[in-house]
Design an enzyme around this catalytic site. Structure first.
Site, PDB file in Angstrom:
ATOM      1  CE  LYS A  68      -3.960   1.943   2.566  1.00  0.00           C
ATOM      2  NZ  LYS A  68      -4.819   1.798   3.755  1.00  0.00           N
ATOM      3  CB  SER A 143      -8.167   3.502   2.460  1.00  0.00           C
ATOM      4  OG  SER A 143      -7.347   2.942   3.470  1.00  0.00           O
ATOM      5  CB  SER A 167      -8.337   0.605   5.398  1.00  0.00           C
ATOM      6  OG  SER A 167      -9.109   1.759   5.218  1.00  0.00           O
TER       7      SER A 167
HETATM    8  N1  GLN Z   1     -13.095   3.494   5.738  1.00  0.00           N
HETATM    9  C1  GLN Z   1     -12.661   3.973   7.022  1.00  0.00           C
HETATM   10  C2  GLN Z   1     -12.511   5.460   6.989  1.00  0.00           C
HETATM   11  O1  GLN Z   1     -12.765   6.019   5.990  1.00  0.00           O
HETATM   12  C3  GLN Z   1     -11.427   3.282   7.457  1.00  0.00           C
HETATM   13  C4  GLN Z   1     -10.186   3.820   6.882  1.00  0.00           C
HETATM   14  C5  GLN Z   1      -8.991   3.011   7.233  1.00  0.00           C
HETATM   15  O2  GLN Z   1      -9.112   1.958   7.866  1.00  0.00           O
HETATM   16  N2  GLN Z   1      -7.839   3.525   6.873  1.00  0.00           N
HETATM   17  O3  GLN Z   1     -12.141   6.048   7.947  1.00  0.00           O
END
Ligand code: GLN
Length: 463
Positions: A68, A143, A167
Site C-alpha cells: 500500500k 482504503s 481498510s
Molecule cells: N473506511 C474507514 C474510513 O474512511 C477506514 C479507513 C482506514 O481503515 N484507513 O475512515
C-alpha cells in the site's frame, strides 16, 4: 489461479519455478490488467533482477508482495494517494518492509489507495479510482483497494495494507481475499504514514489464512521505533475446541438482506460441523461508528498538520504566496482532497476548546464501554463471527457524493480498531458473482486463536 506463498515455495523447491520467473509472471499480469483496475500506482520493473540468492530457510522466500502506498519503501515514491506527496520519495524502509525483505520477500510495486487512507472505496485517490476485478463497474473497497485487487487479480502473492477502521478487511471482503488487522501494538507503525494513531495497524492481504499467518509472524514484534509495540502474544490457549459468539446487534440494522442470508448460511455450516455457536450481545454496537468518527477525525486533524508543503512533497509555484501563512494555505488547499479536508475540519472542531469535552472526551468514554462489551464477550466465547460489510461492493460513483453513506461501509469493522482487537476477513460465499466476507474477531493478543478459528471456517466454507 494465483499461487499462494506456500505453493510458490513448493514449486521453487521442486525446481518447477525460479523466483525471478515468479516476478516476471506477476509483472506481465500487471501489464495486462492494470490499465483496467488501476490497482498499482508504481511498478518495480527491476524487482526480478534484484534477487541475488535464494535462501530457502527464510519464511517468505520466493514470495512477491505489493505494498500500500502509505508504507515507505526506501528510494521509491510514497504518495499515500495524495497530490501533496506526488513526488515524495521515501528516505528509509518502514520496519515492516525491512522485516519482509530480510525474510526473503520481493516487492513488486505500490498500490492505489484512498488519500491518506481515508475512504472505503479507493475513489478518494488523487490518481484515479481503482476497480473491482470481479466487476469493473464496482468499487474494490478501501482504503487499501489496490492491495486487495493485487492479490485477488493475480498481480502478487500477497500484499501489505493498513487498517484504521476497516481498510484491510473491507476491501478484502469486496475483492474476495483474506485480509487481517493485527492487535494494536503487535506490528510496528514506523515508516507508515499516520492516519489516526490510536487505531492504525499494518496487516496482510493473502489468499489463504495460512499465508496471512506466515506474514503476520514475519512482520510482528517489538520495534524500538514504535513505542506501543510489544512482543506479548498469548500462546497459552489450546485451540482444538473453539466457542464462537455471534453478536445479535450485527444482524438487525443496516445490513442488506442478501448478505445476512449468506452469513447465516455460513454460520449454520460451521454449526453442522459440531462447532459451538452462541448468540451474544454487544450492547454499545450502535455507538461504535460515531465514536470512531470523532476520535479518528481528531487524530487525523493532528497528524495532517505536518503536511504543509515545506517538509514533505508538494511546493507551490514560486511567488504564489507572499507570506508563510499563504504558503501553507496554498499548499494544503491545492494538495489535499475533499475528504481529507472534511476530516481535518471536523477533527479541529472536536478538539477545539469549547467542544473538546462534549465530543472528544465523551467519545473516549464510550470507547471504554465498547472495549468492556468485548471483554465481557470474550469471557463467554473465544472468537466472534460477524459479517465484514453490510452491503455488496457498490457501483463506482454511487456513494462518493454522500460521505455518510460511504462511512456506513465501516459499521462492522471499526469496533475491532476501537478496542485494539485482532480481526480477519475471509470469503464465505458469493452473490451474483460478487464476493461476501465474514469477519472473525478475537481478544487482544489472541492471534493464535484467531488464525486457528479462521482456518477451520475457511476449510468448512470451501467444501
Ligand atoms: N473506511 C474507514 C474510513 O474512511 C477506514 C479507513 C482506514 O481503515 N484507513 O475512515
Amino acid at each position: 489461479m494465483n499461487p499462494t506463498i506456500k505453493e510458490t515455495q513448493e514449486r521453487i523447491k521442486k525446481r518447477e519455478l525460479t523466483p525471478s520467473d515468479a516476478v516476471y509472471s506477476f509483472l506481465s499480469r500487471i501489464r495486462a490488467r492494470n490499465m483496467e483496475t488501476n490497482a498499482m500506482l508504481s511498478v518495480f520493473e527491476k524487482a526480478a533482477g534484484e534477487i541475488t540468492e535464494i535462501r530457502r530457510e527464510l519464511p517468505l522466500f520466493g514470495s512477491v508482495f505489493a505494498i500500500k502506498d502509505n508504507i515507505l519503501v526506501k528510494g521509491e515514491k510514497c504518495t499515500a494517494g495524495s497530490k501533496i506527496l506526488e513526488h515524495y520519495v521515501a528516505p528509509f524502509d518502514a520496519t515492516v518492509i525491512e522485516k519482509i525483505k530480510e525474510k526473503g520477500a520481493v516487492i513488486i510495486g505500490k498500490t492505489n489507495m484512498d488519500e491518506f487512507a481515508m475512504g472505503s472505496s479507493t475513489e478518494n485517490s488523487a490518481f484515479g479510482p481503482a476497480r473491482n476485478p470481479h466487476n469493473l463497474k464496482k468499487v474494490p473497497g478501501g482504503s487499501s483497494g489496490g492491495a486487495a485487487i493485487g492479490v485477488a487479480d493475480g498481480m502478487c502473492n500477497a500484499a501489505l495494507g493498513s487498517d484504521t477502521g476497516g481498510s484491510i478487511r473491507q476491501p478484502a471482503a469486496f475483492c474476495g481475499v483474506v485480509g487481517m488487522k493485527p492487535t494494536y501494538g503487535t506490528v510496528s507503525r514506523s515508516g507508515v504514514i499516520s492516519m489516526a494513531s490510536s487505531f492504525d495497524q499494518v496487516g496482510p492481504f493473502a489468499q489463504t489464512v495460512e499465508d496471512a499467518e506466515i506474514i503476520f509472524e514475519a512482520i510482528s514484534g517489538r520495534d524500538i521505533k514504535d513505542s506501543v509495540t510489544t512482543d506479548f502474544l498469548r500462546k497459552n490457549r489450546k485451540s482444538d475446541k473453539i466457542r464462537v459468539g455471534v453478536p445479535k446487534e450485527y444482524f438487525v440494522k443496516g445490513i442488506d438482506q442478501d448478505i445476512k442470508e449468506v452469513i447465516e448460511k455460513a454460520i449454520s455450516k460451521i454449526e453442522r460441523k459440531g462447532i459451538e455457536v452462541i448468540e451474544i450481545s454487544l450492547p454499545h454496537t450502535e455507538y461504535a461508528l460515531p465514536t470512531y468518527e470523532i476520535i479518528m477525525a481528531s487524530e487525523v486533524s493532528a497528524n495532517m498538520a505536518r503536511f504543509d508543503g515545506m517538509r514533505y512533497g508538494m511546493k507551490i509555484e514560486k511567488d504564489v504566496a507572499k507570506t508563510i501563512q499563504d504558503a501553507y494555505l496554498e499548499n494544503r488547499g491545492q494538495g489535499l482532497g475533499k475528504e481529507v479536508k472534511r476530516r481535518i475540519i471536523l477533527g479541529t472542531y472536536t478538539l477545539s476548546a469549547g467542544y473538546y469535552d462534549a465530543y472528544y472526551v465523551k467519545a473516549q468514554r464510550v470507547r471504554s464501554l465498547i472495549y468492556k462489551d468485548m471483554q465481557d464477550a470474550f469471557r463467554q466465547v473465544d472468537v466472534l463471527l460477524t459479517p465484514t460489510t453490510p452491503t455488496l461492493p457498490f457501483n463506482i460513483g454511487e456513494k462518493i457524493k454522500d460521505p455518510l453513506a460511504m462511512h456506513l461501509s465501516d459499521v462492522f469493522t471499526v469496533t475491532a480498531n476501537l478496542a485494539g482487537l485482532p480481526a480477519i476477513n475471509l470469503p464465505c460465499g458469493k452473490i451474483k458473482g460478487l464476493p461476501v466476507g465474514a469477519q472473525v474477531i478475537a481478544g487482544r493478543f489472541r492471534e493464535e486463536i484467531l488464525f486457528a478459528a479462521a482456518k477451520k471456517f475457511e476449510k468448512i466454507w470451501q467444501e
